[in-house]
Design an enzyme around this catalytic site. Structure first.
Site, PDB file in Angstrom:
ATOM      1  N   ASP A  98       0.845  -1.193   0.000  1.00  7.35           N
ATOM      2  CA  ASP A  98       0.000   0.000   0.000  1.00  7.35           C
ATOM      3  C   ASP A  98       0.881   1.244   0.000  1.00  7.35           C
ATOM      4  OD1 ASP A  98      -2.304   1.498  -0.022  1.00  7.35           O
ATOM      5  OD2 ASP A  98      -3.053   0.796   1.912  1.00  7.35           O
ATOM      6  N   GLU A 120      -7.728  -0.324   5.811  1.00  9.59           N
ATOM      7  CA  GLU A 120      -6.288  -0.475   5.568  1.00  9.59           C
ATOM      8  C   GLU A 120      -5.576  -0.963   6.820  1.00  9.59           C
ATOM      9  OE1 GLU A 120      -5.559   2.911   2.113  1.00  9.59           O
ATOM     10  OE2 GLU A 120      -5.451   3.483   4.227  1.00  9.59           O
TER      11      GLU A 120
END
Length: 251
Positions: A98, A120
């Site tokens: 990410d 996330e």
């Protein structure tokens, strides 16, 4: 903290998006067949998702299961044919890739300016390895150092009350807390919550203490400081790729 420059020399005329793509492709080299992979969200992570899909089509990767960190990433992965699941079925993730909005010298991160910080953090916190991919504009001396937002996800109920409490917490750091608005309406996360953005004039100090203070406030769901989660950082700059591992983590 171990670090090494990639021998690849990046031409100085590459755009910021091309630099992000270089970092993303380097990160995908960590992906091996049979892995459960956390698929990040945002302008850098989308290149990693596309690269994984490309390698699957070519047969260079097989039996990959993706865990998306947002509805946007879910839609991208589905459109590209990446098999997907979730943390209920796969509570341990082999590797996540990410981007980040800020990275400090200890590999602490600010994430969530796109609004996906909760999912996330759930996926990347469940990962054995978390590779962060950024261009060099995201490097800061301390979190909040860019002058841009440190996001906090809050419940809609009495959100201005929560906003005020957050601003009060970091008054000494010159904090201004603002409810995020998108196209003249309050921005809503994938989880149906709101986001309060903290703008800091000075270093907030001890990050673990700051994290605890934020999470103790009723009405707060999660914040966008990712502390001690990243294991590897890949930075794309005009002179090449820098790969850096957090202390005690093998490459």
């Amino acid at each position: 903290m171990g670090s090494a420059f990639d021998p690849l020399v990046t031409p100085s005329n590459l755009t910021q998006d091309e630099l992000k793509k270089r970092a993303a492709y380097k990160a995908v080299e960590y992906v091996k067949s049979g892995m459960v992979v956390g698929l990040g969200t945002g302008s850098t992570a989308k290149h990693a998702v596309a690269r994984i899909a490309e390698l699957l089509r070519q047969g260079k990767l097989q039996n990959i299961i993706g865990i998306p960190t947002s509805t946007t990433t879910h839609e991208q992965a589905v459109s590209l044919g990446i098999p997907l699941s979730d943390l209920d079925s796969h509570p341990v993730v082999d590797l996540s890739i990410d981007g980040a909005d800020e990275v400090d010298p200890s590999l602490n991160l600010v994430k969530g300016r796109g609004g996906s910080l909760l999912r996330e953090k759930m996926v990347e916190g469940a990962s054995k390895k978390f590779v962060v991919i950024v261009d060099d504009s995201k490097l800061v001396p301390h979190l909040g150092g860019s002058g841009l937002a440190v996001p906090v996800e809050v419940v809609p109920f009495c959100c201005d009350f929560t906003r005020g409490k957050l601003e009060e917490l970091f008054r000494e750091a010159g904090c201004k807390a603002k409810l995020r608005v998108k196209e003249e309406t309050v921005a809503v996360t994938d989880n149906g919550n709101y986001v309060v953005d903290l703008y800091l004039e000075r270093d907030m100090g001890d990050l673990e203490a700051a994290s605890e203070k934020i999470l103790r406030l009723p009405g707060v769901v999660e914040h966008g400081m990712f502390l001690g989660i990243a294991t590897t950082l890949i930075v794309a700059g005009k002179s090449g790729l820098l790969v850096q591992n957090r202390s005690g983590v093998k490459g």
